[in-house]
Design a protein around this motif. Structure first.
Motif, short mmCIF file in Angstrom:
data_model
loop_
_atom_site.label_atom_id
_atom_site.label_comp_id
_atom_site.label_asym_id
_atom_site.label_seq_id
_atom_site.Cartn_x
_atom_site.Cartn_y
_atom_site.Cartn_z
N ILE A 155 1.10 -1.11 -0.03
CA ILE A 155 -0.12 0.36 0.39
C ILE A 155 0.98 0.97 0.11
N ASP A 156 0.18 2.30 -0.38
CA ASP A 156 0.72 3.78 -0.57
C ASP A 156 1.10 4.34 1.23
N GLN A 157 2.42 3.96 1.52
CA GLN A 157 2.69 4.94 2.64
C GLN A 157 2.78 3.87 4.12
N PRO A 158 3.05 3.39 3.72
CA PRO A 158 2.44 1.62 4.90
C PRO A 158 3.40 2.15 6.50
N GLU A 159 4.20 2.64 6.38
CA GLU A 159 4.70 3.18 7.91
C GLU A 159 3.74 4.20 8.57
N LEU A 160 3.48 5.51 7.94
CA LEU A 160 2.63 6.54 8.09
C LEU A 160 1.11 5.52 9.03
N ARG A 161 0.40 4.55 7.74
CA ARG A 161 -0.70 3.95 7.72
C ARG A 161 -0.49 2.92 9.36
N THR A 162 0.81 2.27 9.27
CA THR A 162 0.51 1.52 10.51
C THR A 162 0.52 2.17 11.98
N GLU A 163 1.98 3.45 11.96
CA GLU A 163 1.19 3.82 12.91
C GLU A 163 0.59 4.77 13.17
N LEU A 164 -0.10 5.59 12.20
CA LEU A 164 -1.46 5.87 12.36
C LEU A 164 -2.42 4.95 13.41
N MET A 165 -3.02 3.64 13.02
CA MET A 165 -3.33 2.67 13.23
C MET A 165 -2.41 2.18 14.54
N LEU A 166 -1.54 1.76 14.78
CA LEU A 166 -1.14 2.22 16.71
C LEU A 166 -1.68 3.13 16.83
N SER A 167 -1.57 4.23 16.54
CA SER A 167 -1.98 5.45 17.60
C SER A 167 -3.41 5.16 18.04
N GLN A 168 -4.32 4.52 16.90
CA GLN A 168 -5.44 4.78 17.18
C GLN A 168 -5.98 3.65 18.62
N ILE A 169 -5.24 2.56 18.42
CA ILE A 169 -4.82 1.14 18.72
C ILE A 169 -4.44 1.93 20.94
N ILE A 170 -3.35 3.09 21.44
CA ILE A 170 -3.33 3.41 22.12
C ILE A 170 -4.40 4.35 22.99
N GLY A 171 -5.02 5.05 21.59
CA GLY A 171 -5.97 5.67 22.65
C GLY A 171 -6.81 5.48 22.79
N LEU A 172 -7.37 3.36 22.49
CA LEU A 172 -8.29 3.14 22.97
C LEU A 172 -7.98 2.69 24.24
N ALA A 173 -6.74 2.46 23.87
CA ALA A 173 -6.98 1.43 26.04
C ALA A 173 -6.44 2.70 26.25
N ALA A 175 -8.65 5.73 26.61
CA ALA A 175 -9.80 5.34 26.87
C ALA A 175 -11.10 4.78 27.67
N ARG A 176 -10.47 3.15 27.47
CA ARG A 176 -11.01 2.50 27.73
C ARG A 176 -10.36 1.99 28.46
N TYR A 177 -9.72 1.78 29.52
CA TYR A 177 -8.46 1.66 30.50
C TYR A 177 -8.11 2.42 31.16
N GLU A 182 -17.13 5.79 29.62
CA GLU A 182 -18.41 5.08 29.15
C GLU A 182 -19.46 5.55 28.20
N PRO A 183 -20.20 5.32 27.27
CA PRO A 183 -20.12 3.34 27.17
C PRO A 183 -18.74 2.48 26.93
N LEU A 184 -17.66 3.07 26.15
CA LEU A 184 -16.60 2.72 25.59
C LEU A 184 -16.06 1.38 26.79
N ALA A 185 -16.40 1.79 27.86
CA ALA A 185 -15.52 0.39 29.38
C ALA A 185 -15.61 -0.40 28.67
N SER A 186 -17.73 0.11 29.75
CA SER A 186 -17.96 -1.10 29.56
C SER A 186 -18.12 -1.71 28.11
#
Length: 207
Positions: A155-173, A175-177, A182-186
């Motif tokens: 894909i185009d810009q694979p490293e940037l896209r992967t890092e954007l996905m990681l930023s989403q995952i860390i942000g989710l962690a 907010a949720r944990y 709420e209601p995300l935590a539950s």
């Protein structure tokens, strides 16, 4: 997925060798302390197995024999609960049109495993408040996760896209944990996976 197994370093052979410390527990502790010191002083990318062995007073070959590679020694030294190699293999295997769903399911399942969430959150908090830890994590994540994943993505810009996905995952962690919004935590895994999957799929360039 459980953390990669880190075999204890056994006692050295009965014959004496200069620089080799006796005792499996003491040797392992000394090696891990030396690894933490070298990684902290030089960063992940510049630290070498040879320098770590020299600091620990053991042959570098011993480190390779029992830990296998620098990334696995790093995982043991920082008590990192996830092996990035296994992560990349698991989430990128199979149909790329459903990779976003696999990433979402993998992440949420991983966080539910005993001990994994606590350790990951501890590392996130440490990286957010301590520049030394942040620098270590940047080097390790870039070298062992982002670049490995990017190499498998056509894909185009694979490293940037992967890092954007990681930023989403860390942000989710966070907010949720950590914050517990709420209601995300539950929300259940079954509720979250179909909502997260299209976002992750978009980052990875799928349909």
């Amino acid at each position: 997925m459980t953390s990669a197994e880190q075999p204890a370093v056994p006692s050295p052979a009965p014959r004496k060798r200069p620089g080799r410390r006796p005792g499996s527990t003491d040797t392992r502790r000394t090696v891990l302390e030396a690894a933490r010191a070298e990684f902290a002083a030089r960063g992940y990318e510049k630290a070498s197995m040879r320098a770590i062995g020299r600091t620990a007073g053991v042959d570098a070959a011993l480190l390779h024999h029992y830990f296998g590679s620098k990334d696995r020694l790093f995982l043991a030294a920082l008590e990192f609960p996830v092996d990035p190699r296994t992560v990349v293999e698991q989430v990128l295997a199979g149909d790329r049109a459903t990779v976003g769903e696999r990433v979402a399911g993998f992440v949420l399942t991983l966080w539910e495993q005993p001990g994994v969430l606590d350790r990951l959150l501890a590392l996130i908090r440490a990286a957010a408040t301590t520049e030394q830890v942040a620098e270590l994590m940047r080097g390790f994540v870039l070298e062992e996760l982002v670049r490995r994943a990017a190499a498998e993505l056509d894909i185009d810009q694979p490293e940037l896209r992967t890092e954007l996905m990681l930023s989403q995952i860390i942000g989710l962690a966070m907010a949720r944990y950590v914050i517990g919004v709420e209601p995300l935590a539950s929300a259940t895994r079954e509720e979250l996976v179909p909502l997260l999957a299209p976002t992750f799929q978009g980052y990875l360039g799928g349909a």
